[in-house]
Design a protein around this motif. Structure first.
Motif, PDB file in Angstrom:
ATOM      1  N   ARG A   1       0.828  -1.207   0.000  1.00 46.03           N
ATOM      2  CA  ARG A   1       0.000   0.000   0.000  1.00 46.03           C
ATOM      3  C   ARG A   1       0.863   1.257   0.000  1.00 46.03           C
ATOM      4  NH1 ARG A   1      -1.224   3.022   4.040  1.00 46.03           N
ATOM      5  NH2 ARG A   1      -0.857   1.428   5.624  1.00 46.03           N
TER       6      ARG A   1
ATOM      7  N   VAL B   1       3.463   5.794  -6.233  1.00 53.07           N
ATOM      8  CA  VAL B   1       3.420   5.656  -7.695  1.00 53.07           C
ATOM      9  C   VAL B   1       2.230   6.459  -8.222  1.00 53.07           C
ATOM     10  CG1 VAL B   1       3.101   4.007  -9.590  1.00 53.07           C
ATOM     11  CG2 VAL B   1       4.447   3.354  -7.585  1.00 53.07           C
TER      12      VAL B   1
ATOM     13  N   PHE C   1       2.668  -1.669 -12.854  1.00 54.41           N
ATOM     14  CA  PHE C   1       3.407  -2.349 -11.797  1.00 54.41           C
ATOM     15  C   PHE C   1       2.803  -3.705 -11.460  1.00 54.41           C
ATOM     16  CE2 PHE C   1       5.280   1.690 -11.429  1.00 54.41           C
ATOM     17  CZ  PHE C   1       6.328   1.660 -10.540  1.00 54.41           C
ATOM     18  N   ASP C   2       1.544  -3.945 -11.845  1.00 51.40           N
ATOM     19  CA  ASP C   2       0.813  -5.142 -11.427  1.00 51.40           C
ATOM     20  C   ASP C   2       1.507  -6.455 -11.745  1.00 51.40           C
ATOM     21  OD1 ASP C   2      -1.207  -3.682 -10.318  1.00 51.40           O
ATOM     22  OD2 ASP C   2      -2.615  -3.964 -11.975  1.00 51.40           O
TER      23      ASP C   2
ATOM     24  N   ARG D   1       0.177   2.905 -11.942  1.00 51.31           N
ATOM     25  CA  ARG D   1       0.046   1.751 -11.038  1.00 51.31           C
ATOM     26  C   ARG D   1      -0.227   0.444 -11.764  1.00 51.31           C
ATOM     27  NH1 ARG D   1      -3.244   4.894  -6.365  1.00 51.31           N
ATOM     28  NH2 ARG D   1      -1.452   6.145  -5.694  1.00 51.31           N
TER      29      ARG D   1
ATOM     30  N   ASN E   1       2.572  -6.954  -6.563  1.00 48.39           N
ATOM     31  CA  ASN E   1       1.157  -7.131  -6.254  1.00 48.39           C
ATOM     32  C   ASN E   1       0.985  -7.824  -4.906  1.00 48.39           C
ATOM     33  OD1 ASN E   1       1.512  -9.978  -6.777  1.00 48.39           O
ATOM     34  ND2 ASN E   1       1.456  -9.451  -8.962  1.00 48.39           N
TER      35      ASN E   1
ATOM     36  N   LEU F   1       2.665   1.674  -3.422  1.00 46.01           N
ATOM     37  CA  LEU F   1       1.787   2.107  -4.512  1.00 46.01           C
ATOM     38  C   LEU F   1       1.283   3.534  -4.316  1.00 46.01           C
ATOM     39  CD1 LEU F   1      -0.137  -1.168  -5.348  1.00 46.01           C
ATOM     40  CD2 LEU F   1       1.774  -0.100  -6.588  1.00 46.01           C
TER      41      LEU F   1
END
Length: 108
Positions: free
Chosen positions: A25, A31, A39-40, A36, A44, A28
């Motif tokens: 959290r 970012v 980045f997954d 975002r 994650n 992210l």
């Protein structure tokens, strides 16, 4: 459930899903929302996978994660007071491993 951080070199680092959700959290939040989704595929709920990233991006992600973990460690130490030094860092050796990743990505 747990999460794992897989580094470019060396052994992976494991943590529980609660600890990882806090790290994720915070990372992210740093970012931009529009970025975002990109980045997954490497960052994650299940962890972080440095080998899946383009080598040029590993350094910035390692530095981002390092800043997040260092901030969390600092907050934990402030809350725990003198007991924090006895029990050790909240996230074990993750800081050292992230520093190694920063070094490895600079040499790539």
């Amino acid at each position: 459930m747990s999460a794992v951080v897989v580094f470019s070199e060396g052994d992976p680092w494991f943590t529980n899903s609660h600890s990882w959700s806090v790290i994720l959290r915070r990372a992210l939040e740093a970012v931009p929302p529009a970025d975002r989704q990109s980045f997954d595929w490497f960052l994650n709920e299940t962890g972080l996978h440095f080998p899946s990233m383009e080598p040029a991006g590993r350094n910035s992600v390692a530095r981002l994660m390092l800043a997040v973990v260092e901030e969390l460690e600092s907050e934990h130490a402030a809350q725990a007071g003198p007991k924090a030094a006895v029990s050790g860092p909240l996230h074990g050796d993750l800081v050292e491993r992230l520093l190694d990743e920063v070094g490895a990505s600079m040499n790539s």
